[in-house]
Write a protein that holds these residues in place. Structure first.
Motif, mmCIF file in Angstrom:
data_model
loop_
_atom_site.group_PDB
_atom_site.id
_atom_site.type_symbol
_atom_site.label_atom_id
_atom_site.label_comp_id
_atom_site.label_asym_id
_atom_site.label_seq_id
_atom_site.Cartn_x
_atom_site.Cartn_y
_atom_site.Cartn_z
ATOM 1 N N ASP A 90 35.951 -8.972 14.058
ATOM 2 C CA ASP A 90 35.614 -10.385 13.842
ATOM 3 C C ASP A 90 34.540 -10.847 14.826
ATOM 4 N N SER A 91 34.729 -10.476 16.102
ATOM 5 C CA SER A 91 33.785 -10.892 17.138
ATOM 6 C C SER A 91 32.427 -10.221 16.954
ATOM 7 N N LEU A 92 32.449 -8.943 16.569
ATOM 8 C CA LEU A 92 31.189 -8.220 16.367
ATOM 9 C C LEU A 92 30.379 -8.858 15.232
ATOM 10 N N VAL A 93 31.065 -9.149 14.119
ATOM 11 C CA VAL A 93 30.375 -9.770 12.979
ATOM 12 C C VAL A 93 29.821 -11.133 13.378
ATOM 13 N N SER A 94 30.649 -11.922 14.057
ATOM 14 C CA SER A 94 30.234 -13.268 14.458
ATOM 15 C C SER A 94 29.050 -13.223 15.426
ATOM 16 N N THR A 95 29.107 -12.288 16.378
ATOM 17 C CA THR A 95 28.045 -12.192 17.383
ATOM 18 C C THR A 95 26.713 -11.773 16.760
ATOM 19 N N ASN A 112 26.489 -0.446 11.589
ATOM 20 C CA ASN A 112 27.471 0.636 11.658
ATOM 21 C C ASN A 112 27.787 0.923 13.122
ATOM 22 N N VAL A 113 29.082 0.952 13.434
ATOM 23 C CA VAL A 113 29.523 1.343 14.772
ATOM 24 C C VAL A 113 29.819 2.838 14.720
ATOM 25 N N LEU A 114 29.064 3.618 15.512
ATOM 26 C CA LEU A 114 29.163 5.077 15.456
ATOM 27 C C LEU A 114 29.918 5.622 16.667
ATOM 28 N N ASN A 115 30.684 6.672 16.438
ATOM 29 C CA ASN A 115 31.304 7.399 17.548
ATOM 30 C C ASN A 115 30.234 8.252 18.230
ATOM 31 N N CYS A 116 30.185 8.185 19.550
ATOM 32 C CA CYS A 116 29.144 8.920 20.283
ATOM 33 C C CYS A 116 29.261 10.430 20.080
ATOM 34 N N SER A 117 30.478 10.929 19.928
ATOM 35 C CA SER A 117 30.687 12.373 19.894
ATOM 36 C C SER A 117 30.107 13.033 18.653
ATOM 37 N N ASN A 118 30.260 12.399 17.495
ATOM 38 C CA ASN A 118 29.825 13.049 16.253
ATOM 39 C C ASN A 118 29.049 12.124 15.306
ATOM 40 N N TYR A 123 33.206 1.852 12.179
ATOM 41 C CA TYR A 123 33.324 0.559 11.509
ATOM 42 C C TYR A 123 31.931 0.159 11.011
ATOM 43 N N GLY A 124 31.899 -0.561 9.904
ATOM 44 C CA GLY A 124 30.605 -0.995 9.382
ATOM 45 C C GLY A 124 30.726 -2.196 8.471
ATOM 46 N N TYR A 125 29.619 -2.902 8.308
ATOM 47 C CA TYR A 125 29.572 -4.062 7.408
ATOM 48 C C TYR A 125 28.110 -4.358 7.066
ATOM 49 N N ALA A 126 27.921 -5.179 6.036
ATOM 50 C CA ALA A 126 26.569 -5.539 5.580
ATOM 51 C C ALA A 126 26.452 -7.052 5.484
ATOM 52 N N ILE A 127 25.343 -7.582 5.989
ATOM 53 C CA ILE A 127 25.071 -9.017 5.953
ATOM 54 C C ILE A 127 23.848 -9.260 5.068
ATOM 55 N N SER A 128 23.959 -10.252 4.192
ATOM 56 C CA SER A 128 22.859 -10.576 3.285
ATOM 57 C C SER A 128 22.420 -12.022 3.472
ATOM 58 N N GLN A 129 21.208 -12.287 3.043
ATOM 59 C CA GLN A 129 20.703 -13.658 3.110
ATOM 60 C C GLN A 129 21.593 -14.569 2.269
ATOM 61 N N ASN A 130 22.049 -14.037 1.149
ATOM 62 C CA ASN A 130 23.013 -14.750 0.316
ATOM 63 C C ASN A 130 24.417 -14.318 0.752
ATOM 64 N N LYS A 131 25.164 -15.226 1.357
ATOM 65 C CA LYS A 131 26.464 -14.869 1.934
ATOM 66 C C LYS A 131 27.421 -14.273 0.909
ATOM 67 N N LYS A 132 27.236 -14.605 -0.358
ATOM 68 C CA LYS A 132 28.123 -14.061 -1.387
ATOM 69 C C LYS A 132 27.989 -12.546 -1.496
ATOM 70 N N ASP A 133 26.870 -12.015 -1.013
ATOM 71 C CA ASP A 133 26.639 -10.571 -1.092
ATOM 72 C C ASP A 133 27.054 -9.835 0.182
ATOM 73 N N ASP A 134 27.625 -10.560 1.162
ATOM 74 C CA ASP A 134 28.084 -9.901 2.392
ATOM 75 C C ASP A 134 29.202 -8.904 2.072
ATOM 76 N N ILE A 135 29.215 -7.807 2.819
ATOM 77 C CA ILE A 135 30.303 -6.819 2.691
ATOM 78 C C ILE A 135 30.934 -6.660 4.077
ATOM 79 N N ILE A 136 32.115 -7.245 4.257
ATOM 80 C CA ILE A 136 32.790 -7.222 5.558
ATOM 81 C C ILE A 136 34.248 -6.819 5.340
#
Length: 297
Positions: A90-95, A112-118, A123-136
């Motif tokens: 929640d905080s990551l998306v908001s920030t 996309n939040v990636l693991n350093c090891s591999n 975790y991942g999400y997509a933000i669009s100019q049109n909020k209806k198209d956001d994927i969270i």
């Protein structure tokens, strides 16, 4: 007709200056667009670093560093950290949404939040100019402390495209202005240099003294009025070529502010009568267009 060449020359200089001004203006605006893009991209990298800084604070870390932001592709960046951290989706998306809203080029992006090891996606999400198209997804689920990297990929901006469209779109306009310029500077027939200096123009067997308004043949002269001389001078500069009626009216009567169609017909008629003794010189009517001074051998 003294002064006419200078007038045309002035118009040519004006049109050339106009074309040059338009060209320089278009180039300047186009490259200023590119300059603005460079500034916005530099500003974006500062915002990305601030995202990393706030994530560390939210993780309770106010001592370790955010490592230099890496640009790994044209519109893709990687934020990495000195130490492990934990985060709330929640905080990551908001920030990211709050800070990247200050980037005019960041309309659509994927985080996309990636693991350093591999480099697997934690975790991942997509933000669009049109909020209806956001994927969270996975909101409210705290992520365990680990070594993470934040990969942010932006949708390609239209900055360079806009510049190219601006440049290419201006070409037809410049071509049109150039066409008008070329039409205005269309070369006109002029008498030889010595004739320009003396005002004497040879029309077949007739010598036309434009300065003194006379026709001379074998020592005999025929006097012309000022207007008749001006009309004949226009014909003499373009023998055997059609002169448009509108051009004659404009060049003869424009300075007087009044153009009367019948006036031209009257002076053409008078001029024809004075040329009758010289069968090799005729003013011919070109129906629907104008007149032509025909000079035969």
């Amino acid at each position: 007709m003294p002064g006419r060449p200078n007038l045309l020359s002035g118009k040519r200089k004006y049109l050339f200056g106009l074309i040059l001004f338009l060209f320089v203006s278009i180039i300047t605006v186009a490259f200023s667009l590119e300059g603005n893009d460079d500034f916005d991209i530099s500003r974006r990298e500062v915002l990305l670093r601030k995202i990393g800084h706030e994530l560390l604070l939210q993780s309770g870390d106010n001592k370790s560093r955010v490592l230099p932001v890496k640009k790994i592709a044209e519109n893709e960046y990687l934020i990495s950290f000195e130490h492990d951290l934990t985060f709330q989706p929640d905080s990551l998306v908001s920030t990211t949404r709050r800070l990247l809203s200050q980037d005019p080029l960041a309309r659509d992006y994927v985080v996309n939040v990636l693991n350093c090891s591999n480099s697997s996606v934690a975790y991942g999400y997509a933000i669009s100019q049109n909020k209806k198209d956001d994927i969270i997804t996975c909101m409210g689920r705290a992520q365990p402390s680990a070594c993470y990297m934040i990969n942010i990929k932006f949708k390609s901006t239209d900055g360079h495209t806009a510049k190219n469209v601006y440049l290419l779109g201006s070409l037809p306009f410049l071509a049109f202005v150039g066409f008008l310029f070329l039409r205005s500077v269309k070369p006109q027939n002029t008498p030889p240099k010595e004739e320009q200096q003396t005002g004497m123009i040879t029309l077949g067997p007739v010598l036309f003294d434009a300065n003194n308004r006379k026709l001379i043949v074998n020592g005999q002269t025929t006097e012309l009025t000022g207007t008749e001389s001006r009309v004949l001078h226009i014909f003499a500069l373009s023998p055997n070529e059609t002169i448009e009626r509108s051009r004659l009216q404009k060049e003869i009567w424009e300075d007087e502010g009044v153009i009367v169609g019948r006036s031209l017909d009257m002076f053409i008629s008078k001029l024809r009568k004075k040329l009758e003794p010289y069968p090799n010189i005729k003013i011919v009517v070109i129906r629907g267009k104008g007149y032509r001074l025909e000079i035969s051998a």
